[in-house]
Design a protein around this motif. Structure first.
Motif, PDB file in Angstrom:
ATOM      1  N   ASN A 113       1.211  -6.824  21.990  1.00  0.00           N
ATOM      2  CA  ASN A 113      -0.117  -6.249  21.714  1.00  0.00           C
ATOM      3  C   ASN A 113      -0.367  -6.179  20.208  1.00  0.00           C
ATOM      4  O   ASN A 113      -1.480  -6.429  19.729  1.00  0.00           O
ATOM      5  N   SER A 130       5.907  -5.606  25.579  1.00  0.00           N
ATOM      6  CA  SER A 130       4.448  -5.700  25.654  1.00  0.00           C
ATOM      7  C   SER A 130       3.784  -5.008  24.473  1.00  0.00           C
ATOM      8  O   SER A 130       2.726  -5.439  24.006  1.00  0.00           O
ATOM      9  N   LYS A 167      -1.171  -9.673  18.931  1.00  0.00           N
ATOM     10  CA  LYS A 167      -2.554 -10.000  19.285  1.00  0.00           C
ATOM     11  C   LYS A 167      -3.536  -9.318  18.343  1.00  0.00           C
ATOM     12  O   LYS A 167      -4.488  -9.946  17.831  1.00  0.00           O
ATOM     13  N   GLN A 213       1.860 -16.501  28.647  1.00  0.00           N
ATOM     14  CA  GLN A 213       0.884 -15.766  29.453  1.00  0.00           C
ATOM     15  C   GLN A 213      -0.226 -15.168  28.595  1.00  0.00           C
ATOM     16  O   GLN A 213      -1.373 -15.059  29.030  1.00  0.00           O
ATOM     17  N   ARG A 214       0.125 -14.799  27.363  1.00  0.00           N
ATOM     18  CA  ARG A 214      -0.852 -14.143  26.493  1.00  0.00           C
ATOM     19  C   ARG A 214      -1.675 -15.124  25.664  1.00  0.00           C
ATOM     20  O   ARG A 214      -2.643 -14.728  25.021  1.00  0.00           O
TER      21      ARG A 214
END
Length: 342
Positions: A193, A189, A196, A251-252
């Motif tokens: 992050n 994760s 992103k 999912q992201r």
């Protein structure tokens, strides 16, 4: 004070004016940048091999190695894009040891940061000029990126840097693919992050300027294995690991879901010969899952002229002075084998 300011370094513009790149490097970068971007956006189904020494410690042996890669590239150009790995900044877990050419142009001499910056720029420009390939380096110091941004073709953010805000923000302003490694803890994760953060615009302070970035839609994942609380290495290149990453990508809702698998480091337990088996296993997983195949864009392989590693000062030509690498004969065979499997 605990910090002594020895001398002010030249700004990137000054270094670029003093050591300009020639028309050939400009042309190679323009053409190869597009070829690499097409792979990461899915416009091309070529496979990327980011391959080269753990650390670029000697200009002549690195150029020798890269020009060998260029000859192999001609044999596999329909299936594989080779991006030589020329890492001139080296993160050190404890802060000790050789920290790369940017610190020490000569590993057997003391630090020389101005000399290092110049040596790094000359090495990267020479590599592109003599091989016709664009090269990769690691963003250890985000402030240094401007010294190479007119030459570099690929950038990696290391496992120790991937949580750092400045690395993420600077990556959002690069126009080349940036790979975000999973952190040493293995927390996927955290890596996502970072991707992103790199894919969206930002405004921040950089080299004394108020800058705004556009976001980098080719920021992507690099799985490199991880180390648990007991210091034991664990791999994360297996079929199940990649399926999990694919699901997390969906999912992201990130742009251009992409993965480069690092076949060394914790994935191999720093046993470089294992890279051969690992590389072929990843292609096997791609054949069994369209999802994995669509996501996996290539591999990162640590390779040099000689197998293994040596201590600084031993003087073996083309042998790593940091982590052990796969030697040239095995590397060439692996590239050709991978082309046959693709």
């Amino acid at each position: 004070m605990g910090m002594n300011f020895s001398r002010k370094l030249p700004i990137p513009k000054e270094i670029k004016e003093q050591f300009p790149i020639d028309a050939k490097v400009v042309s190679v970068k323009e053409n190869k940048d597009k070829e690499l971007r097409d792979i990461f956006t899915g416009a091309s189904d070529k496979f990327v091999l980011i391959i080269g020494p753990c650390s670029a410690d000697n200009e002549d042996s690195v150029i020798d190695y890269v020009t060998r890669l260029a000859k192999v590239q001609e044999q596999v150009k329909d299936k594989i894009m080779i991006v030589p790995r020329i890492y001139t900044n080296k993160p050190r877990t404890t802060g000790e040891g050789y920290m790369g050419m940017v610190h020490q142009p000569d590993p057997e001499k003391k630090e020389d940061l101005i000399g290092g910056i110049i040596s790094v720029r000359k090495l990267h420009a020479r590599a592109v000029n003599e091989s016709g390939l664009i090269c990769a380096d690691e963003m250890l110091y985000p402030e240094n990126g401007r010294y190479l941004d007119d030459i570099l073709g690929y950038c990696a953010i290391g496992a120790r840097s991937v949580e750092d805000q400045q690395h993420r923000l600077v990556a959002s302003g690069l126009t080349i693919p940036v790979g975000m490694k999973n952190p040493t803890s293995g927390d996927i994760s955290v890596m996502l992050n970072s991707i992103k953060a790199a894919q969206v615009p930002h405004t921040f302070i950089y080299r004394g300027w108020d800058v705004t970035t556009t976001g980098n839609d080719t920021a992507h994942a690099i799985l490199r294995g991880y180390v648990d609380s007991d210091g034991k290495s664990h791999a994360n290149y297996h079929y199940e690991d990649m399926i999990q990453l694919f699901d997390m990508y969906q999912q992201r809702n990130l742009l251009n879901p992409a993965l480069i698998v690092d076949t060394n480091h914790a994935n191999s337990g720093k046993k470089p010969l294992e890279q051969i088996r690992i590389a072929k296993e990843i292609l096997h997983s791609c054949r069994h899952s369209d999802d994995i195949k669509s996501m996996v864009k290539g591999l990162m392989i640590e390779s040099y002229i000689e197998d293994g590693a040596q201590k600084i000062g031993e003087g073996v030509y083309g042998k790593s002075i940091t982590d052990p690498c796969l030697g040239w004969e095995k590397s060439e065979r692996l590239i050709l084998d991978l082309a046959d499997l693709l």
